[in-house]
Design an enzyme around this catalytic site. Sequence first.
Site, short mmCIF file in Angstrom:
data_model
loop_
_atom_site.label_atom_id
_atom_site.label_comp_id
_atom_site.label_asym_id
_atom_site.label_seq_id
_atom_site.Cartn_x
_atom_site.Cartn_y
_atom_site.Cartn_z
N CYS A 157 -19.35 39.83 -22.54
CA CYS A 157 -19.87 40.42 -23.93
C CYS A 157 -20.54 38.99 -24.63
O CYS A 157 -21.15 39.27 -25.49
CB CYS A 157 -18.33 40.81 -24.76
SG CYS A 157 -17.18 39.38 -24.89
N CYS A 173 -9.99 39.99 -26.19
CA CYS A 173 -10.59 39.14 -27.24
C CYS A 173 -9.36 38.22 -27.70
O CYS A 173 -9.62 36.91 -27.59
CB CYS A 173 -10.96 39.92 -28.61
SG CYS A 173 -12.04 41.14 -28.24
FE1 FES Z 1 -15.76 40.50 -25.97
FE2 FES Z 1 -14.41 40.50 -28.48
S1 FES Z 1 -15.82 41.94 -27.63
S2 FES Z 1 -14.46 38.95 -27.18
#
Ligand code: FES
Length: 140
Positions: A34, A103
């Site tokens: 991400c 996360c």
């Molecule tokens: Fe990857 Fe939040 S979407 S850390």
Amino acid sequence: MLYSEKVMDHFTNPRNVGEIPDADGVGEVGNAKCGDIMRMYLKIEDGNIKDVKFKTFGCGAAIATSSMATELIKGKSIEEALKLTNSAVVEALEGLPPVKIHCSVLAEQAVKSALSDYYTRLGIDPKPIVGEIGDCEDCH
Ligand code: FES
């Protein structure tokens, strides 16, 4: 509502944001998939986390989890901070949607990486503990 009130509170008003220029330990972790990055600064005195600050370039949940993680370890001993788990962060935030659990893993890893850096500087732990971040396919 996707997020709990606690998550929204820590996202819109994150605690302990910033840097500690003379930090005793700095940890940085990122999730390759991400692209989110979390940096954690620790000031350690007599084995206790005297101060902690963070900078997170990431999603709302990453900001909320790093904010909560700093709150959970501030003033605690190193031993207690090492025991911080991502599930404790999620619990303190009154839950996270399943796709956002990774996360919180980032927050746990950031704390451990900063403590690892502290030990490396002391010459105690030559190898940084940077763990694998969970699968991030569902991000964003
Ligand atoms: Fe990857 Fe939040 S979407 S850390």
